[in-house]
Write a protein that holds these residues in place. Structure first.
Motif, mmCIF file in Angstrom:
data_model
loop_
_atom_site.group_PDB
_atom_site.id
_atom_site.type_symbol
_atom_site.label_atom_id
_atom_site.label_comp_id
_atom_site.label_asym_id
_atom_site.label_seq_id
_atom_site.Cartn_x
_atom_site.Cartn_y
_atom_site.Cartn_z
ATOM 1 N N TYR A 200 0.858 -1.185 0.000
ATOM 2 C CA TYR A 200 0.000 0.000 0.000
ATOM 3 C C TYR A 200 0.890 1.228 0.000
ATOM 4 C CZ TYR A 200 -3.812 -3.167 1.132
ATOM 5 O OH TYR A 200 -4.727 -4.197 1.087
ATOM 6 N N LEU A 201 0.435 2.274 -0.698
ATOM 7 C CA LEU A 201 1.237 3.491 -0.804
ATOM 8 C C LEU A 201 1.284 4.229 0.523
ATOM 9 C CD1 LEU A 201 0.395 5.236 -4.197
ATOM 10 C CD2 LEU A 201 2.565 4.227 -3.482
ATOM 11 N N PRO A 202 2.457 4.745 0.916
ATOM 12 C CA PRO A 202 2.522 5.614 2.104
ATOM 13 C C PRO A 202 1.933 6.985 1.791
ATOM 14 C CG PRO A 202 4.676 5.409 1.087
ATOM 15 C CD PRO A 202 3.778 4.465 0.349
ATOM 16 N N ASP A 203 1.788 7.789 2.797
ATOM 17 C CA ASP A 203 1.124 9.091 2.633
ATOM 18 C C ASP A 203 1.912 10.038 1.744
ATOM 19 O OD1 ASP A 203 -0.938 8.253 4.245
ATOM 20 O OD2 ASP A 203 -0.010 9.015 6.095
ATOM 21 N N HIS A 204 3.242 9.924 1.715
ATOM 22 C CA HIS A 204 4.034 10.883 0.958
ATOM 23 C C HIS A 204 4.073 10.559 -0.540
ATOM 24 C CE1 HIS A 204 7.034 7.652 1.533
ATOM 25 N NE2 HIS A 204 7.569 8.109 0.411
ATOM 26 N N MET A 205 3.467 9.447 -0.984
ATOM 27 C CA MET A 205 3.515 9.036 -2.385
ATOM 28 C C MET A 205 2.169 9.250 -3.065
ATOM 29 S SD MET A 205 6.519 7.949 -3.316
ATOM 30 C CE MET A 205 6.197 6.940 -4.757
ATOM 31 N N LEU A 207 -0.188 8.348 -6.667
ATOM 32 C CA LEU A 207 -0.407 7.139 -7.454
ATOM 33 C C LEU A 207 0.596 7.023 -8.597
ATOM 34 C CD1 LEU A 207 -2.255 4.668 -7.978
ATOM 35 C CD2 LEU A 207 -3.601 6.135 -9.505
ATOM 36 N N TRP A 208 0.787 8.117 -9.342
ATOM 37 C CA TRP A 208 1.651 8.041 -10.514
ATOM 38 C C TRP A 208 3.122 8.026 -10.147
ATOM 39 C CZ3 TRP A 208 -0.398 6.175 -14.554
ATOM 40 C CH2 TRP A 208 -1.763 6.361 -14.780
ATOM 41 N N ARG A 287 -9.826 -0.351 -2.936
ATOM 42 C CA ARG A 287 -10.205 1.049 -3.117
ATOM 43 C C ARG A 287 -9.212 2.028 -2.523
ATOM 44 N NH1 ARG A 287 -16.444 1.339 -1.315
ATOM 45 N NH2 ARG A 287 -15.513 0.453 0.577
ATOM 46 N N THR A 288 -8.360 1.619 -1.631
ATOM 47 C CA THR A 288 -7.423 2.528 -0.979
ATOM 48 C C THR A 288 -6.435 3.107 -1.995
ATOM 49 O OG1 THR A 288 -7.573 1.291 1.083
ATOM 50 C CG2 THR A 288 -5.664 2.738 0.815
#
Length: 369
Positions: A200-205, A207-208, A287-288
């Motif tokens: 799962y992506l961390p907050d600082h990242m 999508l692209w 969905r996250t």
């Protein structure tokens, strides 16, 4: 009891009829050992073994043996078990990091996946190549090194192995997961446990940025894999390919894994994510941040780009060795003997001497390094 009743009475187990040892039968030399051993009941033992072999050699067993020896089935099973082993070690290490506090660490996660890859290669490398990665399989097919017909066989084996590994880790760490999350299976937040199974992506990242990260990191993986296995360049020493590949995974993890969790493998991310969807985490796992599709699409793209870069910078610079004609005696062995179409008569006797011709595939005459 009459004499007739005594005759009809069946023999008991201790009143066996003596049977000679076939070793001492006429026509068999004493120096030749009998297949049934030196027991005086050798013939009976031989009959029992023959009967057992007939029981085992049923049509069903024969059919199963034929299926198990099929090349596609063997490759499917090899990809299944090697991916399963890799994922059990890797996800188990992640579970320790998330649930165990001081018992786990990020370095341990990298070591778990790295040495899981090493064991997987030792387990299936000589059967399927132990891809354990749909991106690697895709690149092998795209470069023409493997038939596209094998692509679904490999990927299905990898996906099922990864899914079963996720189920295994869930079963082993179930009580720890419930205790850590307070009975609520969360995808985000301080008590999130879905990240044990998928990335799962961390907050600082964004999508692209995560997409670009997966492309670059997977490209580095494929670039280095080709260098490790390229026999025309400087490959690893014989027998060390597995451990060097495992070390490569560890290096990628400790140097490039922070941004997106370095999924670099659709077979590593999608099946466990689907398992968490079924196991109670719900649709939130998809969905996250709409991240779920990135570890499926970006790694094959990155692996293909990495392979093209290696072939352009390294493969095109390797000198081509001139084609050398084989030894004439070797060529002579490859000739095919056929009968002439017309039969010539010489001194009244039909000549049936074979005529040697070269096979149609003349390219086989040249030696290709």
């Amino acid at each position: 009891m009459t004499h007739l009743d005594r005759k009809r009475r069946p023999q008991t187990h201790w009143r066996r009829k003596w049977q000679p040892n076939p070793m001492f039968l006429p026509g068999k030399s004493h120096g030749q050992k009998s297949l049934t051993g030196n027991s005086p009941w050798g013939c009976r033992a031989g009959q029992e073994s023959t009967r057992m072999s007939k029981v085992v050699s049923t049509p069903t067993a024969t059919k199963m043996k034929v299926i198990w020896q099929n090349e596609n089935v063997r490759e499917f099973l090899a990809e299944f078990i090697s991916t399963y082993v890799m994922m059990v070690f890797g996800l188990g290490a992640v579970a320790h990091m998330v649930l165990g506090g001081k018992m786990g660490s990020y370095l341990a996660v990298n070591l778990g996946f790295g040495f899981g890859v090493t064991i997987g290669i030792h387990m299936a490398g000589n059967i399927s190549g132990a891809h354990m990665n749909a991106a690697v399989t895709f690149t092998s097919c795209a470069l023409g090194r493997m038939s596209w017909k094998k692509f679904p066989v490999y990927v299905l084996g990898q996906f099922l192995g990864s899914f079963v590994a996720a189920a295994t880790i869930y079963s082993l760490f179930y009580t720890a997961i419930i205790d850590f999350s307070g009975g609520k299976l969360m995808v985000t937040g301080p008590t999130a446990t879905a990240n044990i199974f998928a990335t799962y992506l961390p907050d600082h990242m964004t999508l692209w940025r995560g997409f670009l990260d997966e492309v670059v990191v997977t490209g580095m993986l494929q670039l280095c894999l080709l260098a490790i296995t390229d026999k025309g360049n400087n490959p690893t020493l014989l027998g060390t390919q597995a451990i060097v590949t495992g070390i490569l995974i560890v290096i990628i993890g400790v140097s490039l894994g922070m941004n997106s969790g370095y999924a670099i493998n659709p077979s590593r991310d999608l099946p466990p994510r689907f398992f968490t969807f079924l196991a109670g985490w719900g649709s939130q796992v998809f969905r996250t941040k709409d991240w779920w599709w990135v570890p499926v699409v970006a790694p094959p793209l990155g692996a293909y780009c990495g392979a093209i870069i290696y072939l352009f910078f390294i493969g095109s610079n390797k000198p081509e060795e001139p084609q050398v004609l084989e030894n004439p005696s070797t060529i002579e062995d490859r000739r095919v003997s056929v009968l002439p179409k017309t039969v010539s008569h010489q001194h009244g006797v039909a000549s049936l001497t074979p005529v040697s011709v070269y096979p149609e595939d003349r390219s086989s005459v040249l030696y290709h390094p």
